[in-house]
Design a protein around this motif. Sequence first.
Motif, PDB file in Angstrom:
ATOM      1  N   TYR A 267       1.003  -1.281  -0.146  1.00 17.26           N
ATOM      2  CA  TYR A 267       0.105   0.079  -0.122  1.00 17.26           C
ATOM      3  C   TYR A 267       0.785   1.279   0.017  1.00 17.26           C
ATOM      4  O   TYR A 267       0.472   2.320  -0.619  1.00 17.26           O
ATOM      5  N   THR A 268       1.943   1.195   0.771  1.00 21.89           N
ATOM      6  CA  THR A 268       2.733   2.356   0.625  1.00 21.89           C
ATOM      7  C   THR A 268       4.241   2.417   0.112  1.00 21.89           C
ATOM      8  O   THR A 268       4.888   3.446  -0.016  1.00 21.89           O
ATOM      9  N   GLY A 269       4.239   1.334  -0.743  1.00 22.41           N
ATOM     10  CA  GLY A 269       5.525   1.209  -1.407  1.00 22.41           C
ATOM     11  C   GLY A 269       5.611   2.373  -2.292  1.00 22.41           C
ATOM     12  O   GLY A 269       4.631   3.008  -3.000  1.00 22.41           O
ATOM     13  N   ARG A 270       7.028   3.017  -2.362  1.00 16.62           N
ATOM     14  CA  ARG A 270       7.218   4.150  -3.255  1.00 16.62           C
ATOM     15  C   ARG A 270       6.531   4.193  -4.781  1.00 16.62           C
ATOM     16  O   ARG A 270       6.217   4.958  -5.307  1.00 16.62           O
ATOM     17  N   ASN A 271       6.869   2.970  -5.477  1.00 19.84           N
ATOM     18  CA  ASN A 271       6.489   2.808  -6.849  1.00 19.84           C
ATOM     19  C   ASN A 271       5.082   2.219  -7.062  1.00 19.84           C
ATOM     20  O   ASN A 271       4.630   1.874  -8.009  1.00 19.84           O
ATOM     21  N   ASN A 272       4.279   2.110  -5.895  1.00 19.83           N
ATOM     22  CA  ASN A 272       3.208   1.303  -6.237  1.00 19.83           C
ATOM     23  C   ASN A 272       1.981   2.392  -6.450  1.00 19.83           C
ATOM     24  O   ASN A 272       0.751   1.795  -6.935  1.00 19.83           O
ATOM     25  N   HIS A 273       2.129   3.529  -6.033  1.00 20.45           N
ATOM     26  CA  HIS A 273       1.083   4.422  -6.365  1.00 20.45           C
ATOM     27  C   HIS A 273      -0.355   4.244  -5.564  1.00 20.45           C
ATOM     28  O   HIS A 273      -1.204   4.064  -6.365  1.00 20.45           O
ATOM     29  N   GLU A 274      -0.284   4.103  -4.403  1.00 19.49           N
ATOM     30  CA  GLU A 274      -1.375   3.640  -3.624  1.00 19.49           C
ATOM     31  C   GLU A 274      -1.559   4.946  -2.559  1.00 19.49           C
ATOM     32  O   GLU A 274      -2.186   6.054  -2.690  1.00 19.49           O
ATOM     33  N   LEU A 275      -1.065   4.496  -1.501  1.00 24.53           N
ATOM     34  CA  LEU A 275      -1.133   5.466  -0.133  1.00 24.53           C
ATOM     35  C   LEU A 275       0.259   5.932   0.379  1.00 24.53           C
ATOM     36  O   LEU A 275       1.202   5.233  -0.141  1.00 24.53           O
ATOM     37  N   ASP A 276       0.281   6.840   1.122  1.00 19.72           N
ATOM     38  CA  ASP A 276       1.538   7.420   1.545  1.00 19.72           C
ATOM     39  C   ASP A 276       1.813   6.818   2.967  1.00 19.72           C
ATOM     40  O   ASP A 276       3.066   6.379   3.258  1.00 19.72           O
ATOM     41  N   MET A 277       0.763   6.514   3.543  1.00 18.59           N
ATOM     42  CA  MET A 277       1.357   5.697   4.916  1.00 18.59           C
ATOM     43  C   MET A 277       0.091   5.120   5.472  1.00 18.59           C
ATOM     44  O   MET A 277      -1.081   5.373   5.062  1.00 18.59           O
TER      45      MET A 277
END
Length: 556
Positions: A267-277
């Motif tokens: 969910y928060t992975g840099r390159n996954n483009h989902e959530l920040d935290m």
Amino acid sequence: MEKWWKNAVVYQIYPASFQDSNGDGIGDLNGIISRLDYIKKLGVDIIWLNPIYKSPNVDNGYDVSDYQDIQPIFGDLKIFNNLLKQAHQHKIKVVMDLVVNHSSNQQKWFVESRKSKNNPYHDYYIWKDGDPKKLPNNWGSYFSGPAWTYDKEIQQYYMHLFAKEQPELNWKNPQMRKDVYRLMRWWFDKGIDGFRMDSISLLDKPDNYPDAPNPANATYADAQPIVADGKRLGNYLKEMNKEVLSKYNVVSIGEMIGSNVKDALEYTGRNNHELDMIFQFEHVTLTPNKDKRLGKWNDIPVNLVDLKNSLSKWQNGLNKQGWNSLYWNNHDQPRAVSRFGNDSPEYRELSAKMLATTLHMLKGTPYIYQGEELGMTNNHFKTMADYRDLETLNAYDELVNKEKIVSKEKMMSYFANMSRDNARTPMQWNNSKNAGFTTGTPWIEVNENKAQINAAAQINDPNSVFSYYQKLIQLRHKSSLIVYGDYLELDPNDDKVFAFKRTYKKQELLVIINFTAEELTRDYNQKNADSLVIGNYSDDEITLIRPYEAKVYLFN
């Protein structure tokens, strides 16, 4: 990558209990505006508001009936716009709660949904055919009882993982998702700075709704292992990011019930483009009752080794790719100093500062829940008449009155330790009758210790808990080491001291925390440190670690 929210500190406001401006006993938006100077003085960067949308208030605003209007007891959109403007003038960003796992049963989508199976809004919710005398499956609600209610008008069951007045939205419906994205853009266009997304890990329910394992032979099974982190959830979050989040310079925070480190990296992975935290719950759910029928209800102190293992797992797991939300308490958790520290008069201030040091020296974004910066404690209500929380009231009715699993006296002890109302008593501003919260009758009783614990007594006291939080926030703003440094735990099996290092660009912090009332000695080479950065005692005894002592050393 440096994002504005990585070196920020968040202050969570539970509006009903923060500041009343009109004497009705309920906090409101004008009350928040009147306290912005206080929030600015504390030094935080962001305020997160619990739900202020129009709501029947079955679950304290987490049952939203109109996503684009304000609950009248809090104010109106004009007042909200003023709050947003004033906060931004104070250089404080505003994050709102987004509640789109479920809505209120009075929300217009659900009202339409019940009219006909052919209504275009019917599929905005999760309906299932079935025998009115036989539930679709064995799932239980988080608030006790079944997770299904039969609607006689339409002759179907609808799903609700929380109260029956909170029907689950159907995220498989693309049109429903478009309407959610539309309302999100509406708020971002107003100028808010982010969303904390309630119960977002529960969006994707499994197909066919299979029974959940029920080893405890309880009446209803815990559905969380089946409904959390579904296979389509990542796709929904990617779509939300593409359609909304990526178009604004905002922060996105997911409340992830039941998620593990692997899920959080997704969910928060840099390159996954989902959530920040994300908010995870492992460290605040370490003491479930041994009787599984009682779930979270207990009065057991948290074991330090277990606590350290949990915190370290998340620090290490999200270190390079993800990002942690750091918190001890919030509107759903008991007060930190009562749960993880010692709220006795002798040790309350020391342990409040100790817990603050622990949290703010970890890697991630710290969250301060209103009153935490004063060392506010659990309320220790004496009777059930004092409680307002739906989860607490339902648990008492089911476990004491109906199933008779536990005695009244023991359940009251559990509530004193774990009830959500512990965090919801009014903010203690001064030592007047209602602690300066209201001139009327407060919606929930003020804690009796308001004379000893209040903001007026602390804001100008350099030795107060409030002043200590100020220092910690200032340190985070100045130190890349605290924000970005790698984490290394020392002595994981030490059941009295939590010690860890943070390292960044040839600098090192050594953090030593005593979680006991004992005087201890530990040698982590602190005698060779270049300086003591912060500590909750006025002097430093180097290898001696006094009761609830916290100290942070810098090695250059």
